[in-house]
Scaffold this active site. Structure first.
Site, PDB file in Angstrom:
ATOM      1  N   SER A   5       1.250  -9.017  -8.608  1.00  8.30           N
ATOM      2  CA  SER A   5       1.123  -7.348  -8.608  1.00  8.30           C
ATOM      3  C   SER A   5       1.665  -6.907  -9.823  1.00  8.30           C
ATOM      4  O   SER A   5       2.220  -7.709 -10.684  1.00  8.30           O
ATOM      5  CB  SER A   5       2.496  -7.138  -7.497  1.00  8.30           C
ATOM      6  OG  SER A   5       2.927  -6.030  -7.524  1.00  8.30           O
TER       7      SER A   5
ATOM      8  N   TYR B  95      12.102  -7.609  -5.847  1.00  9.51           N
ATOM      9  CA  TYR B  95      10.663  -7.949  -5.631  1.00  9.51           C
ATOM     10  C   TYR B  95       9.811  -8.195  -6.952  1.00  9.51           C
ATOM     11  O   TYR B  95       9.127  -9.081  -7.206  1.00  9.51           O
ATOM     12  CB  TYR B  95      10.048  -6.869  -4.835  1.00  9.51           C
ATOM     13  CG  TYR B  95       8.422  -7.063  -4.643  1.00  9.51           C
ATOM     14  CD1 TYR B  95       8.014  -8.000  -3.512  1.00  9.51           C
ATOM     15  CD2 TYR B  95       7.575  -6.246  -5.301  1.00  9.51           C
ATOM     16  CE1 TYR B  95       6.637  -8.035  -3.392  1.00  9.51           C
ATOM     17  CE2 TYR B  95       6.401  -6.270  -5.155  1.00  9.51           C
ATOM     18  CZ  TYR B  95       5.737  -7.177  -4.060  1.00  9.51           C
ATOM     19  OH  TYR B  95       4.517  -7.224  -3.983  1.00  9.51           O
TER      20      TYR B  95
END
Length: 256
Positions: A149, A162
């Site tokens: 990501s 995260y």
């Protein structure tokens, strides 16, 4: 086994409930893959996995196998990979798509939950990634597709639990790819930006969003071209090149 023109024939999806992972598997099936393993916790009795299997069969898959896989049980991961190979033969593409996005405020309120989510998003990938790499090295071919990501490229205060887990995963994938160089096996790192899915429904939309189908297309293209890293959309590569250069006081002031 790949066919004479190098098309993917078998797929192992780690994270069989992932919308992005399933979109990528479906794209590979439409491109010619015929044997798929959907690995997820409780996969054998899951209605969601059953629906995913029907979706892949409708796209052209001839054999779709559910397989129980728990990211939190690293001692089982080598056996999971071995079982997948027993079910479909050589693994041409392994899509590593599991993880927990969660909520930053909830993480800060419950550190144990934060640690559990971070383990699912990073450490579970270490054990299964090494098991996959060993299998692909023994085969002499195959690609581990790691869904990273842009959140891990430079970690923001708005989602640093995260983001830090994705940063670890991205670094691991890069090192694993280097370790596999010259073996015939390789790693493809996929760095999407914001993708609207069930998992991200609580997150405000970000600039330059992508759909799950666009990520799937990038995966297919990366496999076809032998890329090491793909960004989705591609412009994010330039965006984050600039963001990396932002002084930290400015970076802190970015909107949450």
């Amino acid at each position: 086994m790949r066919d004479a023109v190098g098309a993917v024939g078998t797929v192992l999806l780690l994270g069989g409930r992932s919308e992005i992972g399933l979109a990528a598997a479906e794209r590979l099936v439409r491109d010619g893959a015929r044997r798929v393993v959907l690995a997820a916790r409780g996969a054998g009795g899951s209605a969601a996995i059953g629906d995913a299997a029907e979706r892949l069969r409708a796209a052209g898959a001839e054999h779709v196998h559910p397989l129980d896989f728990d990211a939190a049980r690293p001692e089982s991961h080598t056996a999971v990979v071995a079982t997948a190979a027993e079910l479909v033969g050589d693994l041409d593409a392994v899509i590593d798509a599991f993880g927990v996005l969660g909520d930053q405020e909830a993480f800060e309120d419950d550190p144990a939950y934060a640690a559990e989510a971070a383990a699912a998003t990073y450490t579970g990938h270490v054990s299964v990634g090494l098991a996959v790499a060993r299998r692909l090295r023994e085969q002499g071919h195959g690609t581990l597709v790691v869904l990273s990501s842009v959140a891990g490229v430079r970690v923001r205060r708005a989602n640093f639990v995260y983001g830090s887990a994705k940063a670890g995963l991205d670094g691991f994938a890069q090192g694993l790819g280097d370790a596999l160089h010259g073996t015939g096996a390789r790693v493809l790192i996929v760095r999407p930006g914001y993708v609207p899915t069930r998992m991200s429904a609580h997150v405000p939309a970000a600039p330059f969003p992508a759909t799950a189908e666009q990520v799937a297309g990038a995966v297919a293209e990366g496999l076809r071209t032998g890329a090491e890293t793909v960004w989705v959309p591609r412009r994010l590569r330039l965006v984050f090149a600039a963001m990396r250069a932002l002084p930290r006081p400015l970076w802190r002031r970015l909107p949450r």
